[in-house]
Design a protein around this motif. Structure first.
Motif, PDB file in Angstrom:
ATOM      1  N   GLY A  54      -5.215 -17.231  12.719  1.00 13.23           N
ATOM      2  CA  GLY A  54      -4.484 -16.668  13.857  1.00 13.23           C
ATOM      3  C   GLY A  54      -3.038 -17.140  13.879  1.00 13.23           C
ATOM      4  O   GLY A  54      -2.132 -16.383  14.228  1.00 13.23           O
ATOM      5  N   GLU A  56      -1.184 -17.794  11.321  1.00  8.98           N
ATOM      6  CA  GLU A  56      -0.410 -17.106  10.292  1.00  8.98           C
ATOM      7  C   GLU A  56      -0.046 -15.685  10.717  1.00  8.98           C
ATOM      8  O   GLU A  56       0.911 -15.110  10.213  1.00  8.98           O
ATOM      9  CB  GLU A  56      -1.189 -17.095   8.976  1.00  8.98           C
ATOM     10  N   VAL A  57      -0.829 -15.142  11.648  1.00  9.30           N
ATOM     11  CA  VAL A  57      -0.525 -13.787  12.115  1.00  9.30           C
ATOM     12  C   VAL A  57       0.866 -13.736  12.766  1.00  9.30           C
ATOM     13  O   VAL A  57       1.533 -12.704  12.736  1.00  9.30           O
ATOM     14  CB  VAL A  57      -1.615 -13.295  13.081  1.00  9.30           C
ATOM     15  N   TRP A  58       1.316 -14.882  13.310  1.00  7.60           N
ATOM     16  CA  TRP A  58       2.673 -14.905  13.867  1.00  7.60           C
ATOM     17  C   TRP A  58       3.700 -14.583  12.797  1.00  7.60           C
ATOM     18  O   TRP A  58       4.691 -13.912  13.053  1.00  7.60           O
ATOM     19  CB  TRP A  58       2.972 -16.264  14.494  1.00  7.60           C
ATOM     20  N   VAL A  60       3.062 -12.805  10.031  1.00  9.63           N
ATOM     21  CA  VAL A  60       2.876 -11.404   9.661  1.00  9.63           C
ATOM     22  C   VAL A  60       3.570 -10.502  10.683  1.00  9.63           C
ATOM     23  O   VAL A  60       4.251  -9.530  10.333  1.00  9.63           O
ATOM     24  CB  VAL A  60       1.373 -11.071   9.568  1.00  9.63           C
TER      25      VAL A  60
ATOM     26  N   GLU B  75       2.547  -6.527   3.007  1.00 12.58           N
ATOM     27  CA  GLU B  75       3.603  -6.369   3.993  1.00 12.58           C
ATOM     28  C   GLU B  75       4.975  -6.716   3.409  1.00 12.58           C
ATOM     29  O   GLU B  75       5.966  -6.082   3.723  1.00 12.58           O
ATOM     30  CB  GLU B  75       3.329  -7.255   5.200  1.00 12.58           C
ATOM     31  N   PHE B  76       4.998  -7.750   2.558  1.00 11.00           N
ATOM     32  CA  PHE B  76       6.293  -8.201   2.070  1.00 11.00           C
ATOM     33  C   PHE B  76       6.740  -7.449   0.826  1.00 11.00           C
ATOM     34  O   PHE B  76       7.912  -7.456   0.480  1.00 11.00           O
ATOM     35  CB  PHE B  76       6.253  -9.710   1.842  1.00 11.00           C
ATOM     36  N   PHE B 106      -3.849  -9.899  15.571  1.00  8.28           N
ATOM     37  CA  PHE B 106      -4.108 -11.008  16.491  1.00  8.28           C
ATOM     38  C   PHE B 106      -5.532 -10.936  17.007  1.00  8.28           C
ATOM     39  O   PHE B 106      -6.234 -11.946  17.107  1.00  8.28           O
ATOM     40  CB  PHE B 106      -3.116 -10.978  17.654  1.00  8.28           C
ATOM     41  N   SER B 109      -8.034 -11.775  13.886  1.00  9.19           N
ATOM     42  CA  SER B 109      -8.078 -13.145  13.377  1.00  9.19           C
ATOM     43  C   SER B 109      -8.391 -14.130  14.493  1.00  9.19           C
ATOM     44  O   SER B 109      -8.984 -15.172  14.251  1.00  9.19           O
ATOM     45  CB  SER B 109      -6.767 -13.500  12.703  1.00  9.19           C
ATOM     46  N   GLY B 110      -7.996 -13.797  15.734  1.00  8.71           N
ATOM     47  CA  GLY B 110      -8.324 -14.679  16.840  1.00  8.71           C
ATOM     48  C   GLY B 110      -9.825 -14.763  17.044  1.00  8.71           C
ATOM     49  O   GLY B 110     -10.415 -15.846  16.990  1.00  8.71           O
TER      50      GLY B 110
END
Lengths: 346, 497
Positions: A54, A56-58, A60, B75-76, B106, B109-110
């Motif tokens: 979670g 790492e999602v920041w 992304v 993404e990158f 979010f 993965s949360g």
């Protein structure tokens, strides 16, 4: 506040979220090989087990927001930093799979390999983040066509490397405080010592990096003349840093962690102040008397998406962020307290 | 223009996304099945369903980790290898990507944390809610990615704007037109259906393996009882969504459909549908073909005689064929498009036949005795994985030479500053690392599958013990005299079970 500034600030907020949250789990990775037994290493990994993904999602989301809000910056930086970003991606890949695979088998060689990979990848990723920040502050050879005109080795100047090492020191300290919060007994006692060492390392790098910045990168401090209130952040940052050893000494790790969170937020703010209103500063064809080239630099206006897109994205952010914060809070609340190894642990 | 860098960047993108795309379909499909299994556990209180949910969660976590690790590259990579493309589409494409981060990642993965690590930390309904959220998150993620990708296929809701410095890019005019562009719904439904089939076939594969090895019989039978009807329903839906996709493509990207079908020359009357064949580009015909006359016309237009646009029709070039240019320059690679499309369709037909036949056998009570059929299921997991890959290849290769249909050519989307050497180094490293990861992953996955699920009787004992502890803790809250229980992290040795 116009939408361009709003997105500059929002990217800063995402970066603060990322640096504080992934900061401690990268820090745990940096310190990983300091754990002595297999149980200790499992405790380390499980202290961040439910959270790192979670966190790492920041990053992304930061990447996605940069792409959408300032596509030119996204394009210039990522193609310009090509090999550096590939290295970063490999580090992040190895980190993710090391955690997932490490405890799945008993073999000593198996676990040892993933321990080393986890530590090396965490350290490398942190170093590269710092190097990227250092290059961004210092300015890079960017031409009139918005394209990067340097090579991979140009990115590894002394200043970026110093910022990179500073980042490693900062996250190691942040991670050690986090580990102190999550452990008990002898291990916790040993980590108490680590907090002092990592804080010392951090303090040295902080002073050194500050002096280096003041001497070598004059454009980084130019905004302090126009926005004197920014000195307040510097002042608060010093207070937060000073509070860390006090809290460690008084055995109040919660305050130490809060202080290191605050100082990370302050550093990201200073990074923003050093750049504003630019996102990428050009060091090509610098006019006499200047320290950078404002014409070739990418600022929050000439690199941005259309007003319409910035508007739509602002709506998306306002709709989404309350949810994000709610479930982040739920997850952190669920996994509060000391690490306990159970059958669902790594 | 550095042709080698272009070629290598294309190979790198295809390779990294192909690798990544092994995992998300499995997690999307498996996630929904886990919701069903855990829901059944809550409903029936049978611990076999709990064992199923827990076992598949472990497998899910392993697959998810690979998806995350390989997904961050995606993404990158737009920025690193396709910077001109990023500048061109950022205004439109970026917001879908950012929305994926905020609305899907979010969430996914949360709640994954609770799904994987939270069995002992939260009560069963909260855990079930987490499973549901993870499944929803993975579906949302597909939604936003397909929206972004569909805009590349059939752009809508934008206009082209040239800045003062002479740079032209697509800018958004209508967000909802971007979201519901002409191909979104068809492509999204077909992709999700493909993912659900993949998840179901994974469950079928492992369960059939247990049956053949005579292990975890009850677990395997109940898993099949859930996954088989699920697989059958979605295999049939794949046919339906695939068909609506074909009609949509014929309308919006006629050249792409013509390439899928090896349809070179526009002719009067009905257009045949080739079941198999080898397109012969030089002679502009299909060799060794087995065709149904008029069938393509029927599928596209609903009648057997209206001709379908072929590759020689200038109408296949969006905006019309520019003067002095050859139509062949606007053809996608024909062989790759034709074969990947045809094998995908063939596999889809195979899924329908296999699942319907198995349902029939099940109804007759003979499914679990047909060892050859179970062996087909064991290896059957390769089917949807290949079909999903081929579907993606057909969709993306069929779009060439455009990176954004009618707006930007792939060759123009590349990063001008990235050299062939840079890309060469990164491809080499990606190849090495992904190969290593795949080997390690398969090894770990295999050992998880060999280890098998937990015994439901053990789970039941644990469950009762935990409930006893919760009741004890509740008693403490109302009766301070029992405060000695507050320190307990689990049941005390003498606790009633």
């Amino acid at each position: 506040m116009d939408l361009h500034l709003f997105w500059f600030v929002t990217l800063g907020v995402l970066l603060v979220g990322y640096a504080i949250l992934d900061g401690f789990d990268l820090g745990v990775g940096i310190l990983h090989l300091g754990a002595k037994s297999d149980t200790e290493r499992r405790i380390f990994m499980n202290s961040i087990g439910p959270l790192w993904d979670g966190n790492e999602v920041w990053l992304v989301t930061f990447g996605g927001a940069l792409f959408a809000a300032f596509p030119h910056v996204y394009a210039t930086a990522f193609s310009g930093f090509y090999l550096a970003f590939m290295l970063l991606l490999f580090a992040l890949i190895f980190r993710a799979v090391s955690m997932e695979f490490r405890s799945k088998r008993e073999g000593v060689l198996w676990r040892r390999s993933f321990d080393v990979a986890f530590c090396a990848a965490s350290t490398l990723a942190t170093l590269l983040f710092g190097v990227a920040v250092g290059n961004t502050i210092k300015g890079m050879p960017i031409g009139a066509d918005m394209e990067y005109a340097g090579t991979f080795l140009d990115l590894l100047g002394p200043y970026p490397l110093v910022v990179g090492i500073f980042a490693v020191a900062m996250f190691a300290m942040h991670g050690s405080i986090y580990l102190y919060l999550k452990t008990t007994g002898d291990l916790q006692e040993r980590i108490h010592g680590w907090m002092w060492h990592t804080f010392g390392f951090f303090l040295v790098m902080y002073i050194f990096t500050t002096i280096f910045t003041l001497v070598e990168v004059p454009q980084a401090t130019r905004n302090f003349r126009d926005y004197p209130w920014a000195w307040l952040v510097v002042f608060l940052n010093v207070l937060a840093i000073a509070n860390i050893p006090r809290a460690i000494y008084l055995r109040k790790p919660g305050y130490a962690f809060l202080s290191s969170c605050c100082s990370i937020a302050a550093f990201v703010f200073l990074f923003g102040i050093a750049l504003y209103p630019y996102l990428l500063v050009s060091s090509l064809d610098v006019a006499p008397g200047m320290t950078f080239n404002p014409v070739f630099s990418l600022d929050i206006y000439n690199s941005a998406s259309s007003e319409k897109t910035l508007q739509i994205m602002a709506i998306i952010a306002f709709l989404g962020m309350p949810f994000v914060l709610t479930y982040t809070a739920i997850i952190y609340w669920t996994f509060r307290g000391k690490v306990e190894l159970g059958k669902f642990s790594y | 223009m550095d042709e080698t860098a272009l070629l290598l960047s294309r190979i790198q993108f295809a390779f990294t996304i192909g690798f990544h795309y092994l995992f998300p379909p499995l997690t999307i499909g498996l996630g929904l099945l886990m919701v069903i299994m855990e829901g059944l556990f809550l409903w029936t209180k049978e611990h076999q369903y709990e064992a199923m949910a827990k076992f598949w969660t472990k497998i899910f976590a392993l697959i998810f980790a690979m998806g995350v690790a390989s997904g961050i590259v995606m993404e990158f990579q737009f920025g690193t290898n396709w910077s001109y493309y990023s500048r061109f589409v950022g205004d439109v494409f970026g917001s879908a990507l950012a929305a994926e981060g905020i609305f899907a990642f979010f969430l996914e993965s949360g709640f994954l944390a609770i799904l994987v690590f939270g069995w002992d930390k939260v009560r069963p309904p909260m855990h079930f809610f987490s499973t549901l959220m993870v499944s929803l998150g993975s579906i949302f993620s597909a939604v936003w990615i397909i929206i972004a990708n569909s805009w590349q296929q059939t752009p809508a809701g934008h206009h082209l704007v040239t800045s003062a410095s002479g740079f032209t890019r697509a800018e958004i005019v209508d967000f909802w037109q971007l979201v519901f562009n002409p191909s979104t719904i068809e492509r999204l439904t077909h992709t999700l259906v493909g993912a659900f089939i993949a998840g179901a076939f994974l469950v079928l594969s492992v369960s059939a393996f247990y049956l053949l090895r005579n292990r975890h019989q009850d677990f395997a039978r109940r898993s099949i009882a859930i996954a088989l009807p699920f697989a059958a329903v979605f295999s049939l839906l794949a046919l339906l969504t695939g068909h609506s996709n074909g009609v949509m493509i014929a309308k919006h990207q006629p050249g792409k459909l013509a390439a899928f079908e090896g349809h070179f020359t526009t002719q009067e009357g009905g257009t045949p549908l080739y079941l198999v064949g080898v397109p012969n580009v030089a002679e502009r015909r299909v060799d060794y073909g087995l065709a149904i006359p008029g069938a393509l016309s029927f599928l596209v237009h609903g009648d057997w005689t209206t001709p379908v646009t072929a590759l020689d029709d200038p109408a296949i070039v969006p905006g019309g064929l520019p003067a002095g240019e050859a139509i062949e320059d606007y053809w996608p690679p024909i062989h790759l498009s034709f074969q990947s499309y045809h094998i995908m369709v063939g596999l889809g037909m195979f899924f329908i036949a296999l699942t319907l036949f198995s349902l029939l056998q099940w109804w007759r009570g003979k499914l679990f005795e047909q060892r050859w059929l179970l062996w087909i299921f064991v290896f059957g997991i390769a089917g949807p994985l290949i079909a999903n890959q081929l579907g993606w290849i057909a969709a993306e290769v069929g779009r060439q030479p455009w990176i954004v249909w009618g707006l930007l050519k792939t060759r123009d989307g590349i990063s001008p500053t990235v050299s062939a050497i840079d890309v060469g180094i990164s491809i080499g490293l990606f190849g090495l690392i992904y190969l290593l990861l795949l080997a390690v992953w398969l090894f770990v996955l295999d050992s998880k599958i060999r280890h098998g699920p937990e015994d439901p009787a053990d789970l039941e004992r644990e469950f009762k013990a935990r409930r006893g502890w919760i009741l004890a803790a509740a008693a403490v809250r109302t009766d301070p005299s029992q405060s000695s229980y507050t320190d307990a992290h689990g049941p005390k040795p003498g606790d009633p079970r």
